[in-house]
Design a protein around this motif. Structure first.
Motif, PDB file in Angstrom:
ATOM      1  N   GLU A 190      -2.642  -1.203  -6.566  1.00  0.00           N
ATOM      2  CA  GLU A 190      -2.365  -0.054  -5.711  1.00  0.00           C
ATOM      3  C   GLU A 190      -2.727   1.243  -6.433  1.00  0.00           C
ATOM      4  O   GLU A 190      -3.274   2.162  -5.820  1.00  0.00           O
ATOM      5  CB  GLU A 190      -0.886  -0.020  -5.297  1.00  0.00           C
ATOM      6  N   ARG A 237      -6.507   1.588  -6.283  1.00  0.00           N
ATOM      7  CA  ARG A 237      -6.946   1.920  -4.926  1.00  0.00           C
ATOM      8  C   ARG A 237      -6.594   3.369  -4.581  1.00  0.00           C
ATOM      9  O   ARG A 237      -7.407   4.092  -4.013  1.00  0.00           O
ATOM     10  CB  ARG A 237      -6.318   0.944  -3.926  1.00  0.00           C
ATOM     11  N   GLU A 290      -2.865   3.231   3.723  1.00  0.00           N
ATOM     12  CA  GLU A 290      -3.031   2.069   2.847  1.00  0.00           C
ATOM     13  C   GLU A 290      -1.811   1.154   2.853  1.00  0.00           C
ATOM     14  O   GLU A 290      -1.903   0.009   2.436  1.00  0.00           O
ATOM     15  CB  GLU A 290      -3.343   2.520   1.417  1.00  0.00           C
TER      16      GLU A 290
END
Length: 188
Positions: free
Chosen positions: A48, A51, A104
Motif C-alpha cells: 500500500e 502504491r 484505492e
C-alpha cells in the motif's frame, strides 16, 4: 607500437565498460516516499505504501496538466480567481489528491486533510492532503502537497514541514465558523 597498445587499451576499456552495470540513480523520490509511508507504523502494508507513493507522484503531475498549470502557483491562483482557469487552487489539489487515493481502498492507510492559516497577514490559508496510518491523525502523517510546486509533488512528515503550521481541516473550519458567528453577533 605505442599506438597499437593505446588502441588495445581503449578497445578493452570500451568492451569492459559495456559490461558494467548502469549507474544506479542516487535519488529515487518514489522509493523515498514509499519508505517514509511504510515507516509511519508497523501495521502499514508495504505494498500500500508503494502504491500510494506511485499514485501521489503521477497524480500530482496529472492534476497540473488537467488544471492547465503553466505558471507559478500564485499566478495560476490569480487566473482561477479571475475565471480564466477553472481549477488549480490548493484546496482543489488537496481534495482531488485525497479522492484519488481514497479510491484505492487502503486498509492500513487513511487520507486526511489539513489547513495552515497564514503566518503573514496578506496571505491566505493553504490546504493539503495528508496520508497517515489508519488510526493516526495529520500529525502522524505525511503532507502530500501538489500545489506548492505547481504539480511537482512536495512531501514531508507533517510535523517537519516548517513552511506551514498544519492543523486538522475540521478544526480550522470550526474555528472560522465560530469567529464569523461572533463577528455577526457584534455587527448585530
Amino acid at each position: 607500437m605505442k599506438q597499437l597498445i593505446s588502441s588495445l587499451i581503449l578497445l578493452s576499456t570500451v568492451i569492459l565498460g559495456g559490461c558494467a552495470q548502469a549507474p544506479v540513480p542516487l535519488h529515487d523520490p518514489v522509493a523515498e516516499l514509499t519508505q517514509s509511508i511504510a515507516a509511519l507504523g508497523p501495521d502499514v502494508d508495504p505494498d500500500e505504501a508503494r502504491r500510494a507513493a506511485e499514485i501521489s507522484y503521477s497524480y500530482a503531475s496529472q492534476l497540473a496538466q488537467d488544471y492547465g498549470v503553466t505558471t507559478a502557483p500564485l499566478v495560476h491562483n490569480s487566473k482561477v480567481n479571475a475565471g480564466i482557469k477553472d481549477r488549480g487552487l490548493c484546496y482543489h489539489y488537496a481534495e482531488d489528491m485525497q479522492a484519488r487515493l481514497d479510491r484505492e481502498g487502503f486498509k492500513t492507510l487513511v487520507m486526511l486533510r489539513a489547513i495552515a492559516e497564514p503566518k503573514v497577514v496578506f496571505l491566505i490559508d493553504h490546504s493539503t492532503a495528508v496520508i497517515a496510518p489508519r488510526a493516526g491523525d495529520i500529525y502522524d502523517g505525511i503532507v502530500l502537497d501538489a500545489w506548492r510546486d505547481g504539480g511537482a509533488l512536495f512531501w514531508s512528515p507533517t510535523v517537519e514541514d516548517t513552511r506551514y503550521n498544519w492543523e486538522p481541516r475540521m478544526r480550522v473550519l470550526e474555528r472560522k465558523r465560530e469567529q464569523r458567528v461572533a463577528r455577526e453577533a457584534v455587527a448585530g
